[in-house]
Design a protein around this motif. Sequence first.
Motif, PDB file in Angstrom:
ATOM      1  N   ILE A   1     -21.526  44.658 -19.237  1.00 57.45           N
ATOM      2  CA  ILE A   1     -22.549  43.984 -18.440  1.00 57.45           C
ATOM      3  C   ILE A   1     -22.176  44.136 -16.972  1.00 57.45           C
ATOM      4  CG2 ILE A   1     -23.662  41.783 -17.915  1.00 57.45           C
ATOM      5  CD1 ILE A   1     -23.004  40.931 -20.819  1.00 57.45           C
ATOM      6  N   LYS A   2     -23.101  44.711 -16.207  1.00 59.41           N
ATOM      7  CA  LYS A   2     -22.845  44.931 -14.789  1.00 59.41           C
ATOM      8  C   LYS A   2     -23.198  43.669 -14.000  1.00 59.41           C
ATOM      9  CE  LYS A   2     -23.910  48.347 -11.307  1.00 59.41           C
ATOM     10  NZ  LYS A   2     -24.889  49.287 -10.822  1.00 59.41           N
ATOM     11  N   THR A   3     -22.362  43.291 -13.070  1.00 64.33           N
ATOM     12  CA  THR A   3     -22.673  42.147 -12.218  1.00 64.33           C
ATOM     13  C   THR A   3     -21.781  42.147 -10.982  1.00 64.33           C
ATOM     14  OG1 THR A   3     -22.950  39.753 -12.133  1.00 64.33           O
ATOM     15  CG2 THR A   3     -21.072  40.571 -13.398  1.00 64.33           C
ATOM     16  N   LYS A   4     -22.291  41.527  -9.920  1.00 68.22           N
ATOM     17  CA  LYS A   4     -21.509  41.455  -8.682  1.00 68.22           C
ATOM     18  C   LYS A   4     -20.779  40.135  -8.541  1.00 68.22           C
ATOM     19  CE  LYS A   4     -23.962  44.704  -5.685  1.00 68.22           C
ATOM     20  NZ  LYS A   4     -25.158  45.062  -6.470  1.00 68.22           N
ATOM     21  N   LYS A   5     -21.214  39.127  -9.347  1.00 72.36           N
ATOM     22  CA  LYS A   5     -20.595  37.808  -9.241  1.00 72.36           C
ATOM     23  C   LYS A   5     -20.237  37.284 -10.629  1.00 72.36           C
ATOM     24  CE  LYS A   5     -22.582  36.351  -4.886  1.00 72.36           C
ATOM     25  NZ  LYS A   5     -22.844  35.192  -4.077  1.00 72.36           N
ATOM     26  N   ILE A   6     -18.977  36.890 -10.764  1.00 69.69           N
ATOM     27  CA  ILE A   6     -18.512  36.356 -12.041  1.00 69.69           C
ATOM     28  C   ILE A   6     -17.915  34.970 -11.798  1.00 69.69           C
ATOM     29  CG2 ILE A   6     -16.926  36.681 -13.976  1.00 69.69           C
ATOM     30  CD1 ILE A   6     -16.939  39.695 -13.329  1.00 69.69           C
ATOM     31  N   GLY A   7     -18.437  33.990 -12.482  1.00 75.18           N
ATOM     32  CA  GLY A   7     -17.881  32.636 -12.423  1.00 75.18           C
ATOM     33  C   GLY A   7     -17.154  32.358 -13.731  1.00 75.18           C
ATOM     34  N   VAL A   8     -15.854  32.158 -13.646  1.00 78.21           N
ATOM     35  CA  VAL A   8     -15.076  31.930 -14.868  1.00 78.21           C
ATOM     36  C   VAL A   8     -14.885  30.431 -15.080  1.00 78.21           C
ATOM     37  CG1 VAL A   8     -12.955  32.472 -16.119  1.00 78.21           C
ATOM     38  CG2 VAL A   8     -13.865  34.098 -14.460  1.00 78.21           C
ATOM     39  N   VAL A   9     -15.374  29.942 -16.211  1.00 77.58           N
ATOM     40  CA  VAL A   9     -15.258  28.525 -16.549  1.00 77.58           C
ATOM     41  C   VAL A   9     -14.732  28.462 -17.975  1.00 77.58           C
ATOM     42  CG1 VAL A   9     -16.430  26.317 -16.269  1.00 77.58           C
ATOM     43  CG2 VAL A   9     -17.468  28.354 -15.305  1.00 77.58           C
ATOM     44  N   ALA A  10     -13.502  28.921 -18.155  1.00 80.11           N
ATOM     45  CA  ALA A  10     -12.983  29.153 -19.503  1.00 80.11           C
ATOM     46  C   ALA A  10     -11.928  28.137 -19.935  1.00 80.11           C
ATOM     47  CB  ALA A  10     -12.423  30.564 -19.595  1.00 80.11           C
ATOM     48  N   ALA A  11     -11.816  27.029 -19.202  1.00 84.60           N
ATOM     49  CA  ALA A  11     -10.906  25.931 -19.560  1.00 84.60           C
ATOM     50  C   ALA A  11      -9.515  26.439 -19.947  1.00 84.60           C
ATOM     51  CB  ALA A  11     -11.522  25.077 -20.653  1.00 84.60           C
ATOM     52  N   GLY A  12      -9.066  26.101 -21.158  1.00 81.60           N
ATOM     53  CA  GLY A  12      -7.708  26.445 -21.584  1.00 81.60           C
ATOM     54  C   GLY A  12      -7.398  27.930 -21.546  1.00 81.60           C
ATOM     55  N   HIS A  13      -8.441  28.774 -21.610  1.00 76.34           N
ATOM     56  CA  HIS A  13      -8.225  30.217 -21.616  1.00 76.34           C
ATOM     57  C   HIS A  13      -8.420  30.866 -20.247  1.00 76.34           C
ATOM     58  CE1 HIS A  13      -8.090  29.674 -25.909  1.00 76.34           C
ATOM     59  NE2 HIS A  13      -7.781  30.941 -26.073  1.00 76.34           N
ATOM     60  N   SER A  14      -8.438  30.055 -19.189  1.00 72.88           N
ATOM     61  CA  SER A  14      -8.649  30.595 -17.845  1.00 72.88           C
ATOM     62  C   SER A  14      -7.617  31.654 -17.479  1.00 72.88           C
ATOM     63  CB  SER A  14      -8.607  29.467 -16.812  1.00 72.88           C
ATOM     64  OG  SER A  14      -9.658  28.569 -17.048  1.00 72.88           O
ATOM     65  N   SER A  15      -6.351  31.386 -17.821  1.00 73.14           N
ATOM     66  CA  SER A  15      -5.289  32.351 -17.486  1.00 73.14           C
ATOM     67  C   SER A  15      -5.501  33.669 -18.210  1.00 73.14           C
ATOM     68  CB  SER A  15      -3.912  31.792 -17.855  1.00 73.14           C
ATOM     69  OG  SER A  15      -3.615  30.659 -17.088  1.00 73.14           O
ATOM     70  N   VAL A  16      -6.026  33.592 -19.434  1.00 73.01           N
ATOM     71  CA  VAL A  16      -6.261  34.808 -20.219  1.00 73.01           C
ATOM     72  C   VAL A  16      -7.316  35.666 -19.522  1.00 73.01           C
ATOM     73  CG1 VAL A  16      -7.027  35.694 -22.462  1.00 73.01           C
ATOM     74  CG2 VAL A  16      -5.649  33.613 -22.364  1.00 73.01           C
ATOM     75  N   VAL A  17      -8.384  35.032 -19.036  1.00 69.10           N
ATOM     76  CA  VAL A  17      -9.442  35.776 -18.334  1.00 69.10           C
ATOM     77  C   VAL A  17      -8.917  36.270 -16.982  1.00 69.10           C
ATOM     78  CG1 VAL A  17     -11.795  35.690 -17.440  1.00 69.10           C
ATOM     79  CG2 VAL A  17     -11.204  34.392 -19.503  1.00 69.10           C
ATOM     80  N   ALA A  18      -8.134  35.427 -16.302  1.00 67.51           N
ATOM     81  CA  ALA A  18      -7.575  35.820 -15.004  1.00 67.51           C
ATOM     82  C   ALA A  18      -6.714  37.065 -15.153  1.00 67.51           C
ATOM     83  CB  ALA A  18      -6.755  34.677 -14.417  1.00 67.51           C
ATOM     84  N   ASN A  19      -5.955  37.079 -16.244  1.00 66.34           N
ATOM     85  CA  ASN A  19      -5.077  38.204 -16.532  1.00 66.34           C
ATOM     86  C   ASN A  19      -5.860  39.512 -16.661  1.00 66.34           C
ATOM     87  OD1 ASN A  19      -2.607  39.368 -17.088  1.00 66.34           O
ATOM     88  ND2 ASN A  19      -2.861  39.104 -19.297  1.00 66.34           N
ATOM     89  N   MET A  20      -7.098  39.425 -17.211  1.00 65.80           N
ATOM     90  CA  MET A  20      -7.941  40.627 -17.359  1.00 65.80           C
ATOM     91  C   MET A  20      -8.302  41.204 -15.992  1.00 65.80           C
ATOM     92  SD  MET A  20     -10.659  39.351 -20.205  1.00 65.80           S
ATOM     93  CE  MET A  20     -10.151  38.656 -21.778  1.00 65.80           C
ATOM     94  N   ALA A  21      -8.356  40.301 -14.994  1.00 67.07           N
ATOM     95  CA  ALA A  21      -8.707  40.764 -13.652  1.00 67.07           C
ATOM     96  C   ALA A  21      -7.461  41.031 -12.813  1.00 67.07           C
ATOM     97  CB  ALA A  21      -9.593  39.737 -12.965  1.00 67.07           C
ATOM     98  N   GLY A  22      -6.288  40.888 -13.432  1.00 69.55           N
ATOM     99  CA  GLY A  22      -5.039  41.125 -12.716  1.00 69.55           C
ATOM    100  C   GLY A  22      -4.637  39.986 -11.800  1.00 69.55           C
ATOM    101  N   LEU A  23      -5.098  38.791 -12.121  1.00 69.32           N
ATOM    102  CA  LEU A  23      -4.762  37.616 -11.306  1.00 69.32           C
ATOM    103  C   LEU A  23      -3.813  36.697 -12.069  1.00 69.32           C
ATOM    104  CD1 LEU A  23      -7.929  35.977  -9.715  1.00 69.32           C
ATOM    105  CD2 LEU A  23      -6.034  37.060  -8.532  1.00 69.32           C
ATOM    106  N   LYS A  24      -3.004  35.957 -11.327  1.00 69.68           N
ATOM    107  CA  LYS A  24      -2.157  34.936 -11.937  1.00 69.68           C
ATOM    108  C   LYS A  24      -2.604  33.591 -11.381  1.00 69.68           C
ATOM    109  CE  LYS A  24       2.727  35.115 -12.467  1.00 69.68           C
ATOM    110  NZ  LYS A  24       3.956  35.763 -11.983  1.00 69.68           N
ATOM    111  N   LEU A  25      -2.702  32.593 -12.217  1.00 63.97           N
ATOM    112  CA  LEU A  25      -3.153  31.273 -11.772  1.00 63.97           C
ATOM    113  C   LEU A  25      -2.025  30.256 -11.927  1.00 63.97           C
ATOM    114  CD1 LEU A  25      -6.694  31.167 -13.439  1.00 63.97           C
ATOM    115  CD2 LEU A  25      -6.199  31.506 -11.026  1.00 63.97           C
ATOM    116  N   PRO A  26      -2.063  29.159 -11.165  1.00 66.13           N
ATOM    117  CA  PRO A  26      -1.022  28.138 -11.296  1.00 66.13           C
ATOM    118  C   PRO A  26      -1.328  27.183 -12.449  1.00 66.13           C
ATOM    119  CG  PRO A  26      -2.518  27.561  -9.529  1.00 66.13           C
ATOM    120  CD  PRO A  26      -2.996  28.867 -10.069  1.00 66.13           C
ATOM    121  N   LEU A  27      -1.531  27.729 -13.637  1.00 65.40           N
ATOM    122  CA  LEU A  27      -1.957  26.895 -14.770  1.00 65.40           C
ATOM    123  C   LEU A  27      -0.988  26.991 -15.927  1.00 65.40           C
ATOM    124  CD1 LEU A  27      -5.743  27.840 -15.019  1.00 65.40           C
ATOM    125  CD2 LEU A  27      -4.801  25.757 -14.033  1.00 65.40           C
ATOM    126  N   GLU A  28      -0.909  25.907 -16.684  1.00 62.63           N
ATOM    127  CA  GLU A  28      -0.229  25.932 -17.978  1.00 62.63           C
ATOM    128  C   GLU A  28      -1.175  25.328 -19.008  1.00 62.63           C
ATOM    129  OE1 GLU A  28       4.482  26.004 -17.411  1.00 62.63           O
ATOM    130  OE2 GLU A  28       3.637  24.013 -17.164  1.00 62.63           O
TER     131      GLU A  28
END
Lengths: 91, 417
Positions: free
Chosen positions: B229-256
């Motif tokens: 799916i092509k898009t220019k804006k992605i809003g991630v609201v994935a609760a407990g799995h936020s780090s997993v989605v962040a990882n797909m984008a190569g980001l690290k979050l301050p979450l546990e």
Amino acid sequence: MFLINCPYCGERDQQEFKAGGEAHIERPKQPTELSDDEWAEYLFMRKNIKGVQFERWNHAHGCRKWFNMARDTSNDEIKAIYKMGEKPPTQ
Amino acid sequence: MRNKYSIFSLFKNALSYHENWQRAWKDPVPKKEYDAVIIGGGGHGLATAYYLAKKHNMQNIAVLEKGWIGGGNTGRNTTIIRSNYLWDASAGLYDHALKIWEGLSQELNYNVMFSQRGVMNLAHNLQDVRDLKRRTHANRLNGIDAVYLNTEEVKKFCPIINTSQDIRYPVLGGTLQRRAGTARHDAVAWGYARGADEMGVDIIQNCEVKGIKRSGDTVEGIETTKGFIKTKKIGVVAAGHSSVVANMAGLKLPLESKPLQALVSEPVKPIIDTVVMSNAVHAYVSQSDKGELVIGAGTDDYISYSQKGSHQIVEGTLNAILELYPIFSRMRMLRQWGGIVDICPDASPILSKTSIKGLYFNCGWGTGGFKATPGSGDLFAHTIANDEPHKLNAAFNLNRFVSGDLVDEHGAAAVAH
């Protein structure tokens, strides 16, 4: 809830232990030269892996010693336990 | 055009044995491209989509949900709503949500069963008393209703509490926010889904995100189990799995991510008409409209995505519940479950842009995100639409972990962490 095989005491109930978070985060060698971004990375940013993760545990209500663990966080299965200072298992 | 829910539509549909109700939302095939895509079809994600469409005129958007909408933590929380937070930034954020809650059923034409039955926070030691008094004052300065109650007033407000002074952690007082209360959590997701769908938002269920495609520092689209799916804006609201989605984008979050448990009892007649929380002994309880006691336990201290918590956590909570409410001693617990909550080091959420253009995160709500659902959606929609945070969520940016300007609500929030 699961059993943990303490490298010093043997198999004990998990509630005797305290989780210490991600392992192998090295304290910066020259803290005075660190940028704010690098401090944030060290202090706050975590891998928070879903899958096999290396982490520290402390046998808080036992021998009180720290050790490392490789655990699959998706099902809490413990893959390996190794002592502080040892390298994480590759497999 | 969607049919309006009313007493008349209820009557009309009763005549055909409720077999002809209109679908509340469609089941669309994903388009090739959207103006914005929200990852996560829980309350916060659906609310974000709803306000993007309603207030920011973005109708060509989609919500991707790997399971079914509202089937994640939206359906696992203990439904408590309050805004009595200590710090100005938090007070602004949570009271913004509470104000939307007050008119939400009318706005959505969907009964979210918002019940302002009050939330009482108990003090069990002198430090609790000092903290809760301080918080009461801070709340009032921020225009949030709060009163401090002494032991007799606590007993009067909720007579089944054991206020005798010979228990291990005697009740020394408490605070009360009367505007606080509960709502039906599923209805919140369904109401927002119905509202968003009506404005043209595609709600795509059973669609798991597999990867985030970026070119340099800009997002290009999302790999999903239903195609790219092509898009220019992605809003991630994935609760407990936020780090997993962040990882797909190569980001690290301050979450546990940690397990948080809750449990409900068998249904009984009305016995407690408010919400009582107790931080020091870690017990909180309310009663659902079905009659079940809804009890929240704490988090485990280790990272896990297993949706299973430890037995001793539940045991500790029930010990505390029984000491405070001896009347519950013969209740049977009907169900117990665990959800995975994403906790920030300062126990405050992140509603923020990231270093990647077009990628936004709404996460870190930890153990208490449900209460903020409408406000979170509203402010996150603003952030995505304008590529700038609203002044109410400006403090909740990712950069606070670099600048050190944390919103430390750990001990202050009166929340059972």
